[in-house]
Scaffold this motif. Structure first.
Motif, PDB file in Angstrom:
ATOM      1  N   ARG A  33       0.806  -1.090   0.269  1.00  0.00           N
ATOM      2  CA  ARG A  33       0.190   0.314  -0.040  1.00  0.00           C
ATOM      3  C   ARG A  33       0.593   1.247   0.040  1.00  0.00           C
ATOM      4  N   VAL A  34       0.576   2.322  -0.988  1.00  0.00           N
ATOM      5  CA  VAL A  34       1.591   3.554  -1.176  1.00  0.00           C
ATOM      6  C   VAL A  34      -0.046   4.403  -1.323  1.00  0.00           C
ATOM      7  N   GLY A  35       0.622   5.569  -0.332  1.00  0.00           N
ATOM      8  CA  GLY A  35      -1.054   6.400  -0.063  1.00  0.00           C
ATOM      9  C   GLY A  35      -0.412   7.802   1.031  1.00  0.00           C
ATOM     10  N   PHE A  36      -2.047   8.466   0.954  1.00  0.00           N
ATOM     11  CA  PHE A  36      -2.011   9.633   1.584  1.00  0.00           C
ATOM     12  C   PHE A  36      -3.212   9.431   2.338  1.00  0.00           C
ATOM     13  N   HIS A  37      -3.583   9.731   3.267  1.00  0.00           N
ATOM     14  CA  HIS A  37      -4.616   9.639   3.663  1.00  0.00           C
ATOM     15  C   HIS A  37      -5.709  11.444   4.082  1.00  0.00           C
ATOM     16  N   TYR A  38      -6.998  10.871   3.651  1.00  0.00           N
ATOM     17  CA  TYR A  38      -7.602  12.259   3.170  1.00  0.00           C
ATOM     18  C   TYR A  38      -8.067  12.662   4.505  1.00  0.00           C
ATOM     19  N   PRO A  39      -8.795  14.102   4.321  1.00  0.00           N
ATOM     20  CA  PRO A  39      -9.817  14.923   5.545  1.00  0.00           C
ATOM     21  C   PRO A  39     -10.500  13.705   5.087  1.00  0.00           C
TER      22      PRO A  39
ATOM     23  N   ILE B 212      -9.205  -3.984  10.766  1.00  0.00           N
ATOM     24  CA  ILE B 212      -9.511  -2.193  10.879  1.00  0.00           C
ATOM     25  C   ILE B 212      -7.875  -1.588   9.535  1.00  0.00           C
ATOM     26  N   SER B 213      -7.062  -2.086   9.747  1.00  0.00           N
ATOM     27  CA  SER B 213      -6.433  -0.747   9.089  1.00  0.00           C
ATOM     28  C   SER B 213      -6.081  -1.322   7.217  1.00  0.00           C
ATOM     29  N   ARG B 214      -6.330  -2.587   7.943  1.00  0.00           N
ATOM     30  CA  ARG B 214      -6.583  -3.241   5.958  1.00  0.00           C
ATOM     31  C   ARG B 214      -7.472  -3.203   5.249  1.00  0.00           C
ATOM     32  N   LYS B 215      -9.163  -2.620   6.604  1.00  0.00           N
ATOM     33  CA  LYS B 215     -10.159  -3.091   5.584  1.00  0.00           C
ATOM     34  C   LYS B 215     -11.064  -1.322   5.902  1.00  0.00           C
ATOM     35  N   PHE B 216     -10.582  -0.663   6.784  1.00  0.00           N
ATOM     36  CA  PHE B 216     -10.624   0.419   7.283  1.00  0.00           C
ATOM     37  C   PHE B 216      -9.131   1.848   6.807  1.00  0.00           C
ATOM     38  N   THR B 217      -8.894   1.771   7.706  1.00  0.00           N
ATOM     39  CA  THR B 217      -8.128   3.337   7.629  1.00  0.00           C
ATOM     40  C   THR B 217      -7.231   3.458   6.562  1.00  0.00           C
ATOM     41  N   TYR B 218      -7.253   1.572   5.861  1.00  0.00           N
ATOM     42  CA  TYR B 218      -5.346   2.287   4.876  1.00  0.00           C
ATOM     43  C   TYR B 218      -5.406   1.823   3.328  1.00  0.00           C
ATOM     44  N   ARG B 219      -7.200   1.563   3.695  1.00  0.00           N
ATOM     45  CA  ARG B 219      -7.899   1.289   2.358  1.00  0.00           C
ATOM     46  C   ARG B 219      -8.177   1.918   1.474  1.00  0.00           C
TER      47      ARG B 219
ATOM     48  N   ILE C 267     -10.363   8.179   2.407  1.00  0.00           N
ATOM     49  CA  ILE C 267     -10.309   8.263   3.244  1.00  0.00           C
ATOM     50  C   ILE C 267      -8.864   8.104   2.418  1.00  0.00           C
ATOM     51  N   PHE C 268      -8.061   6.845   2.255  1.00  0.00           N
ATOM     52  CA  PHE C 268      -6.368   6.988   1.848  1.00  0.00           C
ATOM     53  C   PHE C 268      -7.112   6.420   0.201  1.00  0.00           C
ATOM     54  N   ARG C 269      -6.303   7.103  -0.002  1.00  0.00           N
ATOM     55  CA  ARG C 269      -5.676   7.028  -1.968  1.00  0.00           C
ATOM     56  C   ARG C 269      -4.498   7.042  -1.938  1.00  0.00           C
ATOM     57  N   ALA C 270      -4.537   5.801  -2.925  1.00  0.00           N
ATOM     58  CA  ALA C 270      -3.530   5.518  -3.185  1.00  0.00           C
ATOM     59  C   ALA C 270      -2.877   6.847  -4.415  1.00  0.00           C
ATOM     60  N   THR C 271      -1.049   6.960  -4.532  1.00  0.00           N
ATOM     61  CA  THR C 271      -0.667   7.896  -4.916  1.00  0.00           C
ATOM     62  C   THR C 271      -0.841   8.186  -6.369  1.00  0.00           C
ATOM     63  N   ARG C 272      -0.620   6.258  -7.233  1.00  0.00           N
ATOM     64  CA  ARG C 272      -1.287   6.527  -8.271  1.00  0.00           C
ATOM     65  C   ARG C 272      -2.359   7.533  -8.338  1.00  0.00           C
ATOM     66  N   ASP C 273      -3.479   6.760  -7.762  1.00  0.00           N
ATOM     67  CA  ASP C 273      -4.417   7.458  -8.050  1.00  0.00           C
ATOM     68  C   ASP C 273      -4.762   9.311  -7.736  1.00  0.00           C
ATOM     69  N   VAL C 274      -3.926   9.444  -6.631  1.00  0.00           N
ATOM     70  CA  VAL C 274      -3.480  11.002  -6.644  1.00  0.00           C
ATOM     71  C   VAL C 274      -2.589  12.007  -7.801  1.00  0.00           C
ATOM     72  N   ILE C 275      -1.580  11.003  -7.894  1.00  0.00           N
ATOM     73  CA  ILE C 275      -1.184  11.372  -9.004  1.00  0.00           C
ATOM     74  C   ILE C 275      -2.168  11.950 -10.979  1.00  0.00           C
ATOM     75  N   GLU C 276      -3.112  10.782 -11.105  1.00  0.00           N
ATOM     76  CA  GLU C 276      -3.428  10.451 -13.007  1.00  0.00           C
ATOM     77  C   GLU C 276      -5.111  11.750 -11.520  1.00  0.00           C
ATOM     78  N   SER C 277      -5.378  11.614 -10.822  1.00  0.00           N
ATOM     79  CA  SER C 277      -6.275  13.226 -10.674  1.00  0.00           C
ATOM     80  C   SER C 277      -5.365  14.034 -10.662  1.00  0.00           C
ATOM     81  N   LEU C 278      -4.607  14.481 -10.491  1.00  0.00           N
ATOM     82  CA  LEU C 278      -4.043  16.233 -10.277  1.00  0.00           C
ATOM     83  C   LEU C 278      -3.959  16.476 -11.829  1.00  0.00           C
ATOM     84  N   ARG C 279      -3.302  15.180 -12.266  1.00  0.00           N
ATOM     85  CA  ARG C 279      -3.199  15.094 -14.043  1.00  0.00           C
ATOM     86  C   ARG C 279      -5.138  15.445 -14.935  1.00  0.00           C
TER      87      ARG C 279
END
Length: 177
Positions: free
Chosen positions: A96-102, A124-131, A135-147
């Motif tokens: 898992r590689v990513g960021f927490h969002y508000p 809880i971490s696998r299915k909620f906090t870091y899923r 609230i948790f977005r993969a880095t590739r998805d963040v970059i794609e959204s910015l593009r």
């Protein structure tokens, strides 16, 4: 360049990035990697931006290179740690590689999580906090959204190694043989 980066007085991650070099597993121009103090798996690292950016929602297309450097640096640390302990190279499905969002932010300074293997994580971490999701977005998805938001085309669009076909309909496998 590093001297031009902004820091915020009282920000713990600004302090770590700038002054607490003994915690750095790796340091690059725009980011540092540290171990997470509350690891959710055997390998849990934080890649901290040297530039104070409060949250991922503050990112713009101008930050894509920063995000790519952060991910590359975090992956380098993970590979080095795996190799040092005699483990196999990274298996993408276990990472898992990513960021927490508000509203899930606990530290208001941009930091990317590198977590491996996800099978070590509690339910809880696998299915909620870091899923990956809202609230948790993969880095590739963040970059794609910015593009997408900036109208920047995906640099890999049409690459036969990615979509396994060329415009003429000839598969990449046929060309390679």
């Amino acid at each position: 360049m590093a001297s031009m980066l902004t820091t915020v007085s009282g920000c713990k991650f600004c302090e770590i990035a700038k002054n607490e070099k003994d915690l750095h597993l790796k340091s690059k121009d725009r980011c540092v990697v540290i171990s997470d103090i509350k690891p959710k798996a055997k390998h849990h690292y934080l890649v901290i931006s040297k530039q104070h950016i409060a949250k991922p929602t503050d990112l713009t297309a101008a930050d894509i290179e920063l995000l790519e450097e952060m991910e590359r640096t975090g992956r380098e640390v993970l590979r080095e740690k795996l190799k040092k302990s005699g483990e196999a190279d990274t298996v993408e499905d276990m990472l898992r590689v990513g960021f927490h969002y508000p509203p899930m932010l606990t530290v208001h300074h941009l930091h990317m999580h590198i977590i491996y293997p996800i099978s070590d994580m509690g339910l809880i971490s696998r299915k909620f906090t870091y899923r990956p999701g809202k609230i948790f977005r993969a880095t590739r998805d963040v970059i794609e959204s910015l593009r997408d938001a900036a109208g920047i085309p995906d640099p890999l669009a049409g690459n036969p190694a990615v979509n396994d076909s060329l415009e003429q309909g000839i598969s990449a496998h046929a060309i390679a043989n």
